[in-house]
Design an enzyme around this catalytic site. Structure first.
Site, PDB file in Angstrom:
ATOM      1  NE  ARG A   1      86.824  10.992  40.695  1.00 53.08           N
ATOM      2  CZ  ARG A   1      86.400  12.171  40.996  1.00 53.08           C
ATOM      3  NH1 ARG A   1      86.356  12.545  42.237  1.00 53.08           N
ATOM      4  NH2 ARG A   1      86.000  12.982  40.057  1.00 53.08           N
TER       5      ARG A   1
ATOM      6  NE  ARG B   1      81.488  11.940  40.083  1.00 55.60           N
ATOM      7  CZ  ARG B   1      82.200  13.055  40.060  1.00 55.60           C
ATOM      8  NH1 ARG B   1      82.775  13.515  41.147  1.00 55.60           N
ATOM      9  NH2 ARG B   1      82.312  13.718  38.950  1.00 55.60           N
TER      10      ARG B   1
ATOM     11  CG  ASP C   1      83.627  13.988  44.166  1.00 51.84           C
ATOM     12  OD1 ASP C   1      84.826  14.298  44.030  1.00 51.84           O
ATOM     13  OD2 ASP C   1      82.696  14.799  44.007  1.00 51.84           O
TER      14      ASP C   1
ATOM     15  CG  ASP D   1      84.148  17.637  46.319  1.00 50.89           C
ATOM     16  OD1 ASP D   1      85.190  17.208  45.794  1.00 50.89           O
ATOM     17  OD2 ASP D   1      83.108  17.866  45.683  1.00 50.89           O
TER      18      ASP D   1
HETATM   19  N1  A4P Z   1      88.544  21.885  43.935  1.00 56.75           N
HETATM   20  C1  A4P Z   1      88.335  23.174  44.259  1.00 56.75           C
HETATM   21  N2  A4P Z   1      87.880  23.319  45.498  1.00 56.75           N
HETATM   22  C2  A4P Z   1      87.781  22.069  46.007  1.00 56.75           C
HETATM   23  C3  A4P Z   1      87.359  21.586  47.281  1.00 56.75           C
HETATM   24  N3  A4P Z   1      86.933  22.415  48.254  1.00 56.75           N
HETATM   25  N4  A4P Z   1      87.370  20.232  47.472  1.00 56.75           N
HETATM   26  C4  A4P Z   1      89.018  21.462  42.624  1.00 56.75           C
HETATM   27  C5  A4P Z   1      87.783  19.390  46.497  1.00 56.75           C
HETATM   28  N5  A4P Z   1      88.200  19.803  45.247  1.00 56.75           N
HETATM   29  C6  A4P Z   1      88.202  21.139  45.021  1.00 56.75           C
HETATM   30  O1  A4P Z   1      87.040  18.280  41.220  1.00 56.75           O
HETATM   31  C7  A4P Z   1      87.425  19.247  40.261  1.00 56.75           C
HETATM   32  C8  A4P Z   1      88.479  20.156  40.844  1.00 56.75           C
HETATM   33  O2  A4P Z   1      87.927  20.939  41.879  1.00 56.75           O
HETATM   34  C9  A4P Z   1      89.606  19.426  41.504  1.00 56.75           C
HETATM   35  O3  A4P Z   1      90.638  19.161  40.623  1.00 56.75           O
HETATM   36  C10 A4P Z   1      90.067  20.386  42.615  1.00 56.75           C
HETATM   37  O4  A4P Z   1      91.315  20.987  42.301  1.00 56.75           O
HETATM   38  P1  A4P Z   1      87.020  16.781  40.843  1.00 56.75           P
HETATM   39  O5  A4P Z   1      86.594  16.038  42.070  1.00 56.75           O
HETATM   40  O6  A4P Z   1      88.236  16.410  40.160  1.00 56.75           O
HETATM   41  O7  A4P Z   1      85.907  16.768  39.688  1.00 56.75           O
HETATM   42  P2  A4P Z   1      84.392  16.730  39.846  1.00 56.75           P
HETATM   43  O8  A4P Z   1      84.058  16.199  41.206  1.00 56.75           O
HETATM   44  O9  A4P Z   1      83.842  16.043  38.669  1.00 56.75           O
HETATM   45  O10 A4P Z   1      84.006  18.227  39.709  1.00 56.75           O
HETATM   46  P3  A4P Z   1      83.508  19.126  40.821  1.00 56.75           P
HETATM   47  O11 A4P Z   1      83.335  20.486  40.261  1.00 56.75           O
HETATM   48  O12 A4P Z   1      84.303  18.950  42.072  1.00 56.75           O
HETATM   49  O13 A4P Z   1      82.100  18.489  41.002  1.00 56.75           O
HETATM   50  P4  A4P Z   1      81.519  18.152  42.358  1.00 56.75           P
HETATM   51  O14 A4P Z   1      81.187  19.426  43.008  1.00 56.75           O
HETATM   52  O15 A4P Z   1      82.358  17.215  43.103  1.00 56.75           O
HETATM   53  O16 A4P Z   1      80.191  17.477  41.868  1.00 56.75           O
HETATM   54  N6  A4P Z   1      74.818  14.732  42.440  1.00 56.75           N
HETATM   55  C11 A4P Z   1      74.530  14.116  43.623  1.00 56.75           C
HETATM   56  N7  A4P Z   1      73.251  13.815  43.930  1.00 56.75           N
HETATM   57  N8  A4P Z   1      75.531  13.790  44.492  1.00 56.75           N
HETATM   58  C12 A4P Z   1      76.857  14.080  44.240  1.00 56.75           C
HETATM   59  O17 A4P Z   1      77.728  13.759  45.066  1.00 56.75           O
HETATM   60  N9  A4P Z   1      78.468  15.102  42.718  1.00 56.75           N
HETATM   61  C13 A4P Z   1      78.765  15.748  41.605  1.00 56.75           C
HETATM   62  C14 A4P Z   1      80.159  16.176  41.390  1.00 56.75           C
HETATM   63  C15 A4P Z   1      77.718  16.081  40.620  1.00 56.75           C
HETATM   64  N10 A4P Z   1      76.393  15.699  41.002  1.00 56.75           N
HETATM   65  C16 A4P Z   1      76.108  15.065  42.144  1.00 56.75           C
HETATM   66  C17 A4P Z   1      77.175  14.738  43.016  1.00 56.75           C
HETATM   67 MG    MG Z   2      84.880  16.802  43.411  1.00 59.02          MG
END
Ligand code: A4P
Ligand code: MG
Length: 150
Positions: free
Chosen positions: A79, A90, A93, A95
């Site tokens: 990544r 990505r 990911d 989380d």
């Molecule tokens: N962060 C805060 N809380 C957490 C946690 N519980 N676990 C912060 C992990 N990270 C956490 O995440 C952004 C920031 O969230 C991190 O720097 C961390 O300090 P990231 O992984 O760098 O960026 P991202 O993933 O692009 O943003 P975000 O807001 O985490 O997005 P998501 O929630 O991971 O969503 N559609 C489908 N169908 N399946 C998916 O998996 N994933 C996303 C990304 C969008 N749409 C999707 C999917």
């Molecule tokens: Mg994330």
């Protein structure tokens, strides 16, 4: 822990992530959900479909140490955050969804994950391996949260 990938060999990447998590100090994988293909939610239009899954872990690490371990595994799996858009495509990911009953609100980390209760791609695999796990803020089980999505 939620797993998501929508670039490259997605199933292989998610299995590698699970193996690397299991091999990391202080962590052991207890359960792996099926991996399900899901349409992208949010992010730029036209991104490829995701493969999503959920792991249940035994975790002896602090929340921040777990977070840092997951970040380093994401990096090893190729990544490159500098090139990525928020919610964009990505290779991997990872989380943190839940940490038992713990509630964490720091600049790096919010647990329970702030969007988990709104996301079918999280709740479906979570309800598969842990239907009765309780969201400590909303006080609903994974199964109830999934049913609430309709
Ligand atoms: N962060 C805060 N809380 C957490 C946690 N519980 N676990 C912060 C992990 N990270 C956490 O995440 C952004 C920031 O969230 C991190 O720097 C961390 O300090 P990231 O992984 O760098 O960026 P991202 O993933 O692009 O943003 P975000 O807001 O985490 O997005 P998501 O929630 O991971 O969503 N559609 C489908 N169908 N399946 C998916 O998996 N994933 C996303 C990304 C969008 N749409 C999707 C999917
Ligand atoms: Mg994330």
């Amino acid at each position: 822990v939620a797993l998501g990938a929508n670039l490259g060999d997605r199933a292989r990447t998610l299995m590698q992530a699970a193996e690397m998590i299991d091999a990391a100090g202080g962590l052991a994988v207890r359960m792996i959900s099926q991996f399900i293909e899901t349409a992208p939610e949010g992010g730029p239009p036209g991104q490829p479909p995701y493969l999503n899954g959920v792991l249940e872990l035994d975790c002896r690490l602090s929340p921040l140490a777990l977070y840092e371990t997951l970040r380093s595994i994401e990096a090893l799996l190729g990544r490159n955050r500098a090139r990525e858009q928020r919610w964009g495509p990505r290779t991997c990911d990872l989380d943190i969804l839940l940490l038992g009953d713990m509630v964490v609100r720091t600049p790096e980390l919010t647990v329970p994950h702030p969007q988990m209760h709104l996301r079918r791609f999280v709740l479906e695999p979570l309800a598969q391996i842990a239907p009765d796990v309780v969201h400590p803020v909303l006080r609903k089980t994974a199964r109830e949260l999934l049913e609430a999505l309709g």
